[in-house]
Design an enzyme around this catalytic site. Structure first.
Site, PDB file in Angstrom:
ATOM      1  N   GLU A  31      -9.744   3.323  -5.164  1.00 56.07           N
ATOM      2  CA  GLU A  31      -9.258   4.617  -4.886  1.00 56.07           C
ATOM      3  C   GLU A  31      -8.164   5.034  -5.666  1.00 56.07           C
ATOM      4  O   GLU A  31      -7.213   5.686  -4.812  1.00 56.07           O
ATOM      5  CB  GLU A  31      -9.044   4.620  -3.185  1.00 56.07           C
ATOM      6  CG  GLU A  31     -10.231   4.273  -2.361  1.00 56.07           C
ATOM      7  CD  GLU A  31      -9.781   4.385  -0.922  1.00 56.07           C
ATOM      8  OE1 GLU A  31     -10.714   4.825   0.022  1.00 56.07           O
ATOM      9  OE2 GLU A  31      -8.812   3.749  -0.367  1.00 56.07           O
ATOM     10  N   HIS A  90      -2.489   3.383  -4.677  1.00 53.16           N
ATOM     11  CA  HIS A  90      -2.050   2.978  -3.306  1.00 53.16           C
ATOM     12  C   HIS A  90      -0.629   2.221  -3.684  1.00 53.16           C
ATOM     13  O   HIS A  90      -0.513   1.159  -3.001  1.00 53.16           O
ATOM     14  CB  HIS A  90      -3.002   2.000  -2.691  1.00 53.16           C
ATOM     15  CG  HIS A  90      -4.311   2.495  -2.092  1.00 53.16           C
ATOM     16  ND1 HIS A  90      -4.273   3.281  -0.856  1.00 53.16           N
ATOM     17  CD2 HIS A  90      -5.437   2.478  -2.573  1.00 53.16           C
ATOM     18  CE1 HIS A  90      -5.606   3.712  -0.640  1.00 53.16           C
ATOM     19  NE2 HIS A  90      -6.424   3.358  -1.522  1.00 53.16           N
ATOM     20  N   ASP A 117       0.689  -1.129   0.089  1.00 60.11           N
ATOM     21  CA  ASP A 117       0.262   0.223   0.057  1.00 60.11           C
ATOM     22  C   ASP A 117       0.828   1.146   0.021  1.00 60.11           C
ATOM     23  O   ASP A 117       2.244   0.991  -0.370  1.00 60.11           O
ATOM     24  CB  ASP A 117      -0.984   0.111   1.177  1.00 60.11           C
ATOM     25  CG  ASP A 117      -2.441   0.505   0.745  1.00 60.11           C
ATOM     26  OD1 ASP A 117      -2.355   1.933   0.471  1.00 60.11           O
ATOM     27  OD2 ASP A 117      -3.220  -0.190   1.051  1.00 60.11           O
TER      28      ASP A 117
HETATM   29  C1  ACM Z   1     -10.934  -0.284   0.506  1.00 54.66           C
HETATM   30  O1  ACM Z   1     -11.488  -0.346   1.664  1.00 54.66           O
HETATM   31  N1  ACM Z   1     -10.380   0.826   0.342  1.00 54.66           N
HETATM   32  C2  ACM Z   1     -11.125  -1.151  -0.544  1.00 54.66           C
END
Ligand code: ACM
Ligand code: ZN
Length: 561
Positions: free
Chosen positions: A358, A294, A220
């Protein structure tokens, strides 16, 4: 130091819970099996109890023997037909008081086809002199053994010998198999690092509730945790931060390197060992390599695969950042594909999670390469560019015999042909109706980083939200508006544990338990068997099991937290 817990304590726990009269005598199994009936009498485990098994049951039989040896001190490892223990019944062994793990029908059964139990189903019969577990695959044997262990006093889960316990179980007949094939738990090891033994302890805990998918969120923005031989800087640089961050007390965590940096990573050897450990517990690991967003930790190590060239830093708060791969650059694909090639070799499971959630696309707007890609491919907007990225990765993943899975957003701009959707913010009905498999992990019902109580001041600091035990127990994974002919595309439900505010294992366990027990019941037990009062009765005993295993949990069995 382990102390002896009198049986009376357990009986008291049973009596104090509110229960339906008809259920109070039944063993407190979690998750509840499909069919269970008490028979007269009891089976007494002894030093001389033999475990005999077919080769198919070797791993489960050894697991049973190991656990019994640790907690009861009995050495029941008399393996018959076990290729790794080519021993034979000793001359003085009692012919009675044996446990058989077999693919064959037992004496009391007619010639049923064994396949009707499925790969994870089992039948368990306990008689005063003999225990039979029948299954048709290793997973079924493992779950038969888990149920057998739960019939014993909770002390059987102790890592050390407990004396003054009567190791006897009620005679029963159980026929069981799971409702769903994906019974998952996700752990984020990027925001905080959890060691290999810590991860293994969590796999042990999962196995107790018959959970079978460990989704390992390995990368991440705040760290990269998996050794990749071709790109050593990923872990030399990307696995570390200056500090634990998230405004936490630095002493709440022990994940500091020798040089004082905060973090850590798993070597490929560690990963192989965890994969084996999981497989021995019927758990498949789904590795997640986050793309195209991410990805800050990866890009701090290799900024040339971003649009801007960096610099990037892992010293970030929680949130969503601009660490995204440049989709206009073919070298970014080579980089990700090289990484995935090493991932394929480490994880034998079918699914590869590529993230996809995201994605902030600002950098793509300002990047000549990304803009050129859009023009060349006829892509109208950012989501189509993300879809291009995911589809291209999918071709690579499929060509290696694997299946791509990604978060809800991979649907945007067009879902890749064979992709599985992990629904956290919608898309399940649309994806399943179009013939895609779906894993349910909705934000409102399956997020284990949310508060367990409305009284947030009485709880450890959390990201927000509210998911009390009663809500997760009441969760139904098959969406009500999904036409029934597509219901088989709902593979199951998964609890997601994002760890921004969980800097140590005890905290992770506190947030996971007992909520994962409720989720396990949602995933395993028949839909119409759900009964809150009976769950509470059984959980009072299950808490004793978790305690014996050394698993921390929130000691509260109220519906609303
Ligand atoms: C998530 O909770 N961003 C998959
Ligand atoms: Zn770019």
């Amino acid at each position: 130091m382990k102390t002896t817990r009198p049986i009376a304590g357990i009986l008291l726990a049973l009596l104090t819970a509110t229960v339906r009269a008809a259920d109070t005598n039944l063993p407190a199994l979690v998750p509840l099996p499909q069919k269970m009936a008490l028979l007269p009498g009891r089976f007494q485990f002894q030093q001389s109890t033999e475990i005999e098994m077919d080769p198919m049951a070797a791993s489960a039989g050894r697991y049973l023997s190991d656990q019994l040896r640790k907690s009861t001190g009995f050495r029941n490892g008399r393996f018959v037909n076990d290729p790794e223990h080519p021993r034979v019944r000793s001359a003085n062994a009692t012919p009675h008081n044996s446990i058989f793990l077999t693919t064959n029908a037992f004496g009391s059964q007619t010639n049923q086809a064994v396949s009707d139990l499925g790969a994870e189903g089992y039948e368990l019969e306990v008689w005063p002199n003999v225990v039979h577990i029948r299954a048709s695959a290793p997973g079924g044997f493992f779950y038969g053994v888990q149920t057998l262990l739960q019939l014993l006093p909770p002390d059987v889960f102790s890592p050390t010998v407990v004396s003054n316990v009567s190791w006897s179980i009620p005679c029963v007949k159980i026929e069981d198999q799971p409702r769903f094939k994906w019974r998952g738990w996700m752990l984020d090891v990027s925001r905080h690092f959890f060691t290999k033994p810590e991860v293994e302890q969590m796999l042990d805990a999962m196995a107790m509730q018959k959970l079978n998918v460990f989704h390992w969120h390995l990368t991440d923005d705040q760290a990269w945790r998996i050794e990749i031989k071709k790109y050593p800087r990923l872990t030399e640089i990307g696995a570390w931060r200056k500090e634990s961050g998230f405004n936490l007390d630095p002493k709440a965590s022990t994940a500091y390197g020798k040089d004082g940096r905060y973090g850590g990573f798993y070597t490929q050897n560690d990963i192989r060992e965890v994969v084996k450990y999981a497989a021995d517990r019927n758990i498949t690991i789904v590795p997640e390599i986050e793309t195209p967003g991410h990805a800050t930790a990866a890009l701090m190590a290799y900024p040339q695969y971003s649009c801007t060239g960096g610099p990037f830093t892992t010293d970030l708060p929680g949130g969503v950042f601009n660490g995204i791969y440049c989709v206009g650059n073919d070298a970014s694909f080579t980089f990700v594909e090289d990484i995935l090639s090493e991932v394929f070799a480490l994880f034998p499971g079918k699914y590869i999670h590529i993230g996809g959630d995201e994605v902030t696309t600002n950098n793509w707007h300002d990047c000549p390469k990304c803009q050129a890609r859009m023009k060349k491919e006829g892509l109208k907007n950012d989501v189509e560019l993300e879809s291009y990225f995911v589809r291209r990765l999918e071709k690579f993943i499929n060509a290696h015999g694997k299946t791509l899975i990604g978060w809800s957003e991979i649907r945007d701009g067009g879902l890749a042909q064979n992709a599985v959707v992990m629904d956290w913010v919608g898309g399940a009905v649309e994806a399943a109706s179009a013939g895609h498999d779906v894993v349910m992990s909705p934000l409102e019902e399956c997020y284990l980083d949310h508060y367990q109580s409305k009284d947030t001041n009485a709880e450890p600091y959390a990201i927000g939200g509210y998911l009390p035990l009663g809500n997760i127990y009441a969760y139904e994974p098959v969406p009500a508006n999904l036409p029934p002919q597509f219901a088989q595309h709902i593979l199951g439900a998964q609890g997601n544990e994002w760890t921004e505010y969980m800097p140590n294992l005890k905290h992770v366990q506190y947030m996971a338990y007992p909520r994962l027990c409720a989720l396990a019941e949602v995933d395993w037990s028949p839909k119409d068997s759900r009964d809150w009062d009976d769950f509470v009765r059984r959980m009072a005993v299950h808490f004793e099991r978790l305690r014996s295993r050394g698993i921390n949990f929130r000691n509260n069995l109220t519906k609303g937290g």
